[in-house]
Structures are given as C-alpha cells and as structure tokens.
Design an enzyme around this catalytic site. Structure first.
Site, PDB file in Angstrom:
ATOM      1  CG  ASP A 121     -69.421  40.027 -39.525  1.00 15.05           C
ATOM      2  OD1 ASP A 121     -68.695  39.580 -40.387  1.00 15.05           O
ATOM      3  OD2 ASP A 121     -70.128  39.273 -39.262  1.00 15.05           O
ATOM      4  CG  ASP A 135     -70.186  40.888 -45.256  1.00 13.20           C
ATOM      5  OD1 ASP A 135     -69.981  39.513 -45.477  1.00 13.20           O
ATOM      6  OD2 ASP A 135     -70.397  40.776 -43.553  1.00 13.20           O
TER       7      ASP A 135
END
Length: 165
Positions: A121, A135
């Site tokens: 991330d 995402d």
C-alpha cells in the site's frame, strides 16, 4: 457449450483485467523501490507512504496466518472470475466495466500477497487507512456496479426468456 466460448465481451474483459493488473503491479513495484526509505512524499491531497498490509481490507485479520488470508481472498477472487465469465455475454457495458475493475483489483492484490504474504500500500490520506491502486479499482468498480444495477430495469444475468444462465 456456448457458455465456454471466448466471445468479444469475454476477450475484452480478459484484456482489460490483464492491463489493469499489470498497471497496479507496476505501480506497486515502483512504490516499493521509490519509497523504501520510509519517508512520506506529500502530494497536496494525498501522500505517498509505503506500508505492507498483512491483513485484508483496512488491515483486518492481520493476526491470521498468511495462507488463510491468501486462501480466502483466492476463493473470493476465483468466484468473482467465474461470475464474470458466466455473465459477460449478457451484462451491459457498465456492468462489465465495473466487474472488470473489481476483478482487476482483487487479482492484483492477490498476486501481490502471494509473493510475500502482504499487500503493498502507498496512498495515504492521513484520515483513512493507506491503500493502493488495486483498492481504487475495487472501490470504483463496486460503485459503478451499484449505479449500473440500480439504473437497470432487468435483473443482472437475466436473459430474454426471463431465465438466468
């Protein structure tokens, strides 16, 4: 037998999914290298900060063994792929786009997790958990699906005879 054929909608979906997966994994590779020092790069609205998420969405389940999370996300992703394959020929273009985005994000995160047990991330807002491009695909694809299905007059997967495939 016709449900197994590679038709134009299925080919377009497969190519779209492959392209989006490649884009996400390329950006993750760049982020892992460029942000390895642990700092934060401010971009006004959003920051770039490297985080490795061993859990699922929002880090939930991070105490579970990696193989459990990989198996669960793999099953969900495989189920989604089957759903998309079966509905590709009868779904509207907005539904196919939403499904392709969700499958792309799920597949990219699954492949990233399979490599080392964690998802890379790098997008950080300060008020929301750090996330990645996959995402974004999942979220925008789900929103597109909700909007497309909400506006549709026919149930998803319905055929002219009113029966589902």
């Amino acid at each position: 037998m016709t449900a197994r054929r590679w038709t134009r909608p299925r080919i377009a979906l497969a190519l779209s999914v492959a392209l989006l997966i490649t884009l996400d994994l390329s950006v993750k590779a760049w982020a892992a290298q460029a942000l390895a020092g642990g700092g934060t790069v401010g971009l006004h609205v959003i920051d770039l900060r490297l985080v490795f998420n061993s859990g699922m969405a929002f880090g939930l389940g991070d105490i579970l063994p990696a193989w459990v999370i990989l198996a669960l996300t793999g099953l969900v992703t495989a189920g989604l792929a089957v759903l998309i394959w079966r509905t590709a020929n009868s779904a509207t273009l907005p539904v196919r786009i939403g499904l392709a985005a969700v499958l792309s994000g799920a597949s990219a995160n699954l492949l990233d997790r399979a490599a080392d047990g964690a998802v890379t991330d790098y997008l950080h807002t300060g008020w929301f958990p750090t996330f990645n491009l996959a995402d974004v695909f999942i979220t925008t694809g789900a929103a597109a699906l909700v909007m497309a299905l909400w506006r549709s007059t026919e149930p998803p997967g319905a055929t002219e005879s009113g029966l589902r495939e």
